[in-house]
Design a protein around this motif. Structure first.
Motif, PDB file in Angstrom:
ATOM      1  N   TYR A 165       0.834  -1.312   0.018  1.00  0.00           N
ATOM      2  CA  TYR A 165       0.175   0.069  -0.002  1.00  0.00           C
ATOM      3  C   TYR A 165       0.766   1.104   0.102  1.00  0.00           C
ATOM      4  O   TYR A 165       2.057   1.374   0.193  1.00  0.00           O
ATOM      5  N   GLU A 166       0.173   2.376  -0.334  1.00  0.00           N
ATOM      6  CA  GLU A 166       0.822   3.618  -0.160  1.00  0.00           C
ATOM      7  C   GLU A 166      -0.221   4.581   0.302  1.00  0.00           C
ATOM      8  O   GLU A 166      -1.376   4.610  -0.163  1.00  0.00           O
ATOM      9  N   SER A 205      -3.918   3.572  -0.982  1.00  0.00           N
ATOM     10  CA  SER A 205      -4.310   2.823  -2.361  1.00  0.00           C
ATOM     11  C   SER A 205      -3.229   1.442  -2.209  1.00  0.00           C
ATOM     12  O   SER A 205      -2.327   1.626  -1.429  1.00  0.00           O
ATOM     13  N   TRP A 206      -3.786   0.571  -2.761  1.00  0.00           N
ATOM     14  CA  TRP A 206      -2.960  -0.772  -2.728  1.00  0.00           C
ATOM     15  C   TRP A 206      -2.617  -1.258  -3.958  1.00  0.00           C
ATOM     16  O   TRP A 206      -3.485  -1.167  -4.981  1.00  0.00           O
ATOM     17  N   ALA A 207      -1.497  -1.922  -4.136  1.00  0.00           N
ATOM     18  CA  ALA A 207      -0.834  -2.662  -5.531  1.00  0.00           C
ATOM     19  C   ALA A 207      -1.773  -3.684  -5.692  1.00  0.00           C
ATOM     20  O   ALA A 207      -2.116  -4.128  -6.938  1.00  0.00           O
ATOM     21  N   ARG A 233       4.567   4.030   3.134  1.00  0.00           N
ATOM     22  CA  ARG A 233       4.666   3.074   2.169  1.00  0.00           C
ATOM     23  C   ARG A 233       4.803   1.821   2.933  1.00  0.00           C
ATOM     24  O   ARG A 233       5.579   1.738   4.026  1.00  0.00           O
ATOM     25  N   GLY A 234       4.407   0.648   2.475  1.00  0.00           N
ATOM     26  CA  GLY A 234       4.469  -0.634   3.277  1.00  0.00           C
ATOM     27  C   GLY A 234       3.414  -1.611   2.741  1.00  0.00           C
ATOM     28  O   GLY A 234       2.984  -1.690   1.736  1.00  0.00           O
ATOM     29  N   PHE A 235       3.257  -2.555   3.885  1.00  0.00           N
ATOM     30  CA  PHE A 235       2.916  -3.890   3.387  1.00  0.00           C
ATOM     31  C   PHE A 235       1.683  -4.124   4.585  1.00  0.00           C
ATOM     32  O   PHE A 235       1.774  -3.702   5.611  1.00  0.00           O
ATOM     33  N   ILE A 248      11.137  -2.201   1.112  1.00  0.00           N
ATOM     34  CA  ILE A 248       9.989  -1.900   0.241  1.00  0.00           C
ATOM     35  C   ILE A 248      10.174  -2.056  -1.008  1.00  0.00           C
ATOM     36  O   ILE A 248       9.632  -2.712  -1.945  1.00  0.00           O
ATOM     37  N   ASP A 249      11.445  -1.300  -1.576  1.00  0.00           N
ATOM     38  CA  ASP A 249      11.602  -1.290  -3.035  1.00  0.00           C
ATOM     39  C   ASP A 249      11.907  -2.608  -3.538  1.00  0.00           C
ATOM     40  O   ASP A 249      11.810  -3.028  -4.504  1.00  0.00           O
TER      41      ASP A 249
END
Length: 213
Positions: free
Chosen positions: A16-17, A26-28, A107-109, A194-195
Protein backbone atom coordinates in the motif's frame (compact mmCIF):
# COMPACT_ATOMS: atom_id res chain seq x y z
CA UNK A 1 3.39 -32.03 -3.63
CA UNK A 2 3.19 -29.15 -1.14
CA UNK A 3 4.42 -25.76 -2.31
CA UNK A 4 4.77 -22.37 -0.69
CA UNK A 5 1.61 -21.02 -2.38
CA UNK A 6 -0.51 -23.71 -0.74
CA UNK A 7 0.68 -22.60 2.70
CA UNK A 8 0.95 -18.84 2.27
CA UNK A 9 -2.04 -17.75 0.10
CA UNK A 10 -1.52 -15.43 -2.84
CA UNK A 11 -2.05 -11.81 -1.77
CA UNK A 12 -1.63 -12.69 1.92
CA UNK A 13 0.64 -9.65 1.66
CA UNK A 14 -0.72 -6.42 0.14
CA UNK A 15 1.44 -3.43 -0.77
CA UNK A 16 0.00 0.00 0.00
CA UNK A 17 0.83 3.68 -0.19
CA UNK A 18 -0.82 6.45 1.78
CA UNK A 19 -0.79 9.95 0.30
CA UNK A 20 -0.79 12.18 3.37
CA UNK A 21 -1.49 15.33 1.36
CA UNK A 22 -4.62 13.87 -0.26
CA UNK A 23 -5.58 11.53 2.64
CA UNK A 24 -5.72 8.61 0.21
CA UNK A 25 -4.85 4.91 0.83
CA UNK A 26 -4.21 2.81 -2.28
CA UNK A 27 -3.03 -0.76 -2.80
CA UNK A 28 -0.99 -2.50 -5.47
CA UNK A 29 -3.09 -5.57 -4.66
CA UNK A 30 -6.28 -5.36 -2.56
CA UNK A 31 -6.34 -6.43 1.08
CA UNK A 32 -8.24 -9.75 0.85
CA UNK A 33 -10.69 -9.07 3.67
CA UNK A 34 -11.65 -5.71 2.15
CA UNK A 35 -12.05 -6.79 -1.48
CA UNK A 36 -15.81 -7.10 -1.05
CA UNK A 37 -16.07 -3.47 0.01
CA UNK A 38 -13.35 -1.59 -1.80
CA UNK A 39 -12.73 -3.48 -5.05
CA UNK A 40 -9.21 -2.16 -4.73
CA UNK A 41 -10.40 1.45 -4.85
CA UNK A 42 -8.54 4.08 -2.79
CA UNK A 43 -9.95 4.96 0.64
CA UNK A 44 -9.69 7.91 2.97
CA UNK A 45 -8.49 7.27 6.52
CA UNK A 46 -12.05 7.67 7.81
CA UNK A 47 -13.33 5.11 5.29
CA UNK A 48 -10.57 2.66 6.15
CA UNK A 49 -11.20 3.00 9.89
CA UNK A 50 -14.83 2.00 9.28
CA UNK A 51 -13.54 -1.51 8.51
CA UNK A 52 -11.35 -1.67 11.62
CA UNK A 53 -12.80 -3.56 14.58
CA UNK A 54 -14.61 -1.05 16.85
CA UNK A 55 -12.36 -1.89 19.81
CA UNK A 56 -9.26 -1.18 17.70
CA UNK A 57 -10.32 2.04 16.02
CA UNK A 58 -9.22 4.54 18.67
CA UNK A 59 -5.75 3.04 19.30
CA UNK A 60 -5.24 2.46 15.56
CA UNK A 61 -6.08 6.09 14.78
CA UNK A 62 -3.73 7.24 17.55
CA UNK A 63 -0.94 5.09 16.10
CA UNK A 64 -1.61 6.42 12.61
CA UNK A 65 -1.42 10.05 13.75
CA UNK A 66 1.83 9.20 15.51
CA UNK A 67 3.29 7.82 12.26
CA UNK A 68 2.92 11.23 10.67
CA UNK A 69 5.10 12.69 13.43
CA UNK A 70 7.65 9.99 14.32
CA UNK A 71 9.19 9.60 10.85
CA UNK A 72 10.55 6.13 11.63
CA UNK A 73 9.72 2.63 10.32
CA UNK A 74 6.72 1.13 12.09
CA UNK A 75 4.48 -1.89 12.67
CA UNK A 76 0.85 -1.81 13.82
CA UNK A 77 -1.44 -4.70 14.77
CA UNK A 78 -5.22 -4.40 14.45
CA UNK A 79 -8.30 -6.27 13.20
CA UNK A 80 -10.26 -5.72 9.99
CA UNK A 81 -13.89 -6.86 9.83
CA UNK A 82 -15.21 -8.61 6.71
CA UNK A 83 -18.73 -8.60 5.23
CA UNK A 84 -19.77 -11.49 7.50
CA UNK A 85 -18.69 -9.59 10.61
CA UNK A 86 -15.61 -11.79 11.15
CA UNK A 87 -12.54 -10.02 12.52
CA UNK A 88 -9.22 -10.72 10.79
CA UNK A 89 -5.95 -9.81 12.53
CA UNK A 90 -3.50 -7.99 10.28
CA UNK A 91 -0.16 -6.29 10.74
CA UNK A 92 0.72 -3.07 8.94
CA UNK A 93 4.46 -2.51 8.46
CA UNK A 94 6.08 0.33 6.59
CA UNK A 95 8.02 3.56 6.60
CA UNK A 96 7.19 7.25 6.14
CA UNK A 97 8.29 9.27 3.12
CA UNK A 98 9.67 12.59 4.36
CA UNK A 99 10.07 15.65 2.16
CA UNK A 100 11.62 18.61 3.89
CA UNK A 101 10.07 18.75 7.35
CA UNK A 102 6.86 16.98 6.38
CA UNK A 103 5.70 13.38 6.09
CA UNK A 104 4.07 13.30 2.66
CA UNK A 105 3.36 9.57 2.40
CA UNK A 106 3.52 6.17 4.07
CA UNK A 107 4.68 3.06 2.18
CA UNK A 108 4.50 -0.53 3.32
CA UNK A 109 2.64 -3.81 3.52
CA UNK A 110 -0.42 -5.28 5.19
CA UNK A 111 0.10 -8.92 6.19
CA UNK A 112 -3.03 -11.01 6.76
CA UNK A 113 -2.53 -13.11 9.91
CA UNK A 114 -5.93 -14.79 9.80
CA UNK A 115 -4.64 -18.31 9.17
CA UNK A 116 -2.09 -19.21 11.83
CA UNK A 117 1.15 -20.62 10.51
CA UNK A 118 1.15 -23.79 12.61
CA UNK A 119 3.96 -26.22 13.24
CA UNK A 120 3.03 -28.42 10.28
CA UNK A 121 2.94 -25.53 7.83
CA UNK A 122 6.15 -24.09 9.24
CA UNK A 123 7.91 -27.43 8.86
CA UNK A 124 6.63 -27.82 5.30
CA UNK A 125 7.94 -24.42 4.31
CA UNK A 126 11.24 -24.96 6.10
CA UNK A 127 11.72 -28.26 4.25
CA UNK A 128 11.57 -26.41 0.93
CA UNK A 129 14.22 -23.88 1.91
CA UNK A 130 17.87 -24.62 1.25
CA UNK A 131 20.11 -24.93 4.27
CA UNK A 132 22.00 -21.68 4.67
CA UNK A 133 22.02 -18.25 6.27
CA UNK A 134 20.42 -16.22 3.49
CA UNK A 135 16.79 -16.79 4.57
CA UNK A 136 17.68 -16.09 8.20
CA UNK A 137 19.52 -12.93 7.16
CA UNK A 138 16.58 -11.65 5.13
CA UNK A 139 14.12 -12.49 7.93
CA UNK A 140 16.39 -10.73 10.42
CA UNK A 141 16.55 -7.64 8.21
CA UNK A 142 12.75 -7.45 8.12
CA UNK A 143 12.57 -7.88 11.90
CA UNK A 144 15.07 -5.10 12.56
CA UNK A 145 13.73 -2.69 9.95
CA UNK A 146 10.07 -2.84 10.97
CA UNK A 147 10.27 -3.97 14.60
CA UNK A 148 8.30 -7.18 14.02
CA UNK A 149 8.86 -10.64 15.45
CA UNK A 150 10.24 -13.63 13.56
CA UNK A 151 6.76 -15.02 12.83
CA UNK A 152 5.57 -11.87 11.05
CA UNK A 153 8.88 -11.36 9.23
CA UNK A 154 8.79 -14.97 8.04
CA UNK A 155 5.21 -14.61 6.79
CA UNK A 156 6.08 -11.38 5.01
CA UNK A 157 9.02 -13.03 3.23
CA UNK A 158 7.18 -16.21 2.24
CA UNK A 159 3.98 -14.34 1.39
CA UNK A 160 5.82 -12.01 -0.97
CA UNK A 161 7.65 -14.93 -2.56
CA UNK A 162 4.25 -16.54 -3.18
CA UNK A 163 2.91 -13.32 -4.73
CA UNK A 164 5.93 -13.07 -7.01
CA UNK A 165 5.93 -16.76 -7.90
CA UNK A 166 9.58 -16.79 -6.84
CA UNK A 167 11.61 -19.22 -4.70
CA UNK A 168 11.86 -17.99 -1.12
CA UNK A 169 15.64 -18.40 -1.06
CA UNK A 170 15.91 -16.40 -4.31
CA UNK A 171 13.91 -13.50 -2.87
CA UNK A 172 15.94 -13.69 0.35
CA UNK A 173 19.18 -13.56 -1.65
CA UNK A 174 17.91 -10.50 -3.54
CA UNK A 175 17.18 -8.80 -0.22
CA UNK A 176 20.58 -9.61 1.26
CA UNK A 177 22.41 -8.51 -1.91
CA UNK A 178 20.31 -5.38 -2.23
CA UNK A 179 20.99 -4.30 1.34
CA UNK A 180 24.75 -4.59 0.89
CA UNK A 181 24.97 -0.96 -0.28
CA UNK A 182 22.43 0.42 2.21
CA UNK A 183 23.35 1.93 5.62
CA UNK A 184 22.86 -0.66 8.35
CA UNK A 185 20.74 1.66 10.49
CA UNK A 186 17.98 4.17 9.95
CA UNK A 187 14.86 4.43 7.77
CA UNK A 188 16.94 3.75 4.65
CA UNK A 189 16.86 0.03 5.43
CA UNK A 190 13.05 -0.12 5.58
CA UNK A 191 12.72 1.95 2.41
CA UNK A 192 15.19 -0.30 0.60
CA UNK A 193 13.32 -3.42 1.72
CA UNK A 194 10.04 -2.06 0.37
CA UNK A 195 11.69 -1.26 -2.96
CA UNK A 196 13.33 -4.70 -3.14
CA UNK A 197 10.10 -6.57 -2.42
CA UNK A 198 8.11 -4.45 -4.86
CA UNK A 199 10.70 -4.97 -7.60
CA UNK A 200 10.55 -8.73 -7.05
CA UNK A 201 6.88 -8.69 -8.02
CA UNK A 202 7.45 -6.28 -10.93
CA UNK A 203 9.97 -8.70 -12.43
CA UNK A 204 7.63 -11.70 -12.31
CA UNK A 205 3.96 -11.39 -13.40
CA UNK A 206 1.46 -12.20 -10.66
CA UNK A 207 -0.28 -15.57 -11.04
CA UNK A 208 -3.66 -14.05 -10.20
CA UNK A 209 -5.58 -16.65 -12.17
CA UNK A 210 -4.00 -19.56 -10.36
CA UNK A 211 -5.73 -20.96 -7.30
CA UNK A 212 -3.39 -22.85 -4.95
CA UNK A 213 -4.26 -26.53 -4.57
Amino acid sequence: MTDVASIIPLHAVSTYEYDALQDCWSWASPIPVLQYATDGSPLTTEQLLAFVHPDDREPTLAQFLGLLQDRTPYSCLYRLVDSAGVAHPVVNVGTPVVEGDEVTALRGFVVDLTAPLGAHARSAVAAMLPVGAVVDQATGALMLAFGVDAEIAYRLLTGYASRAGAPVHGLAADIVDGLASVPVTGPEVAEALIDLLESSVARIPLAEDVTPA
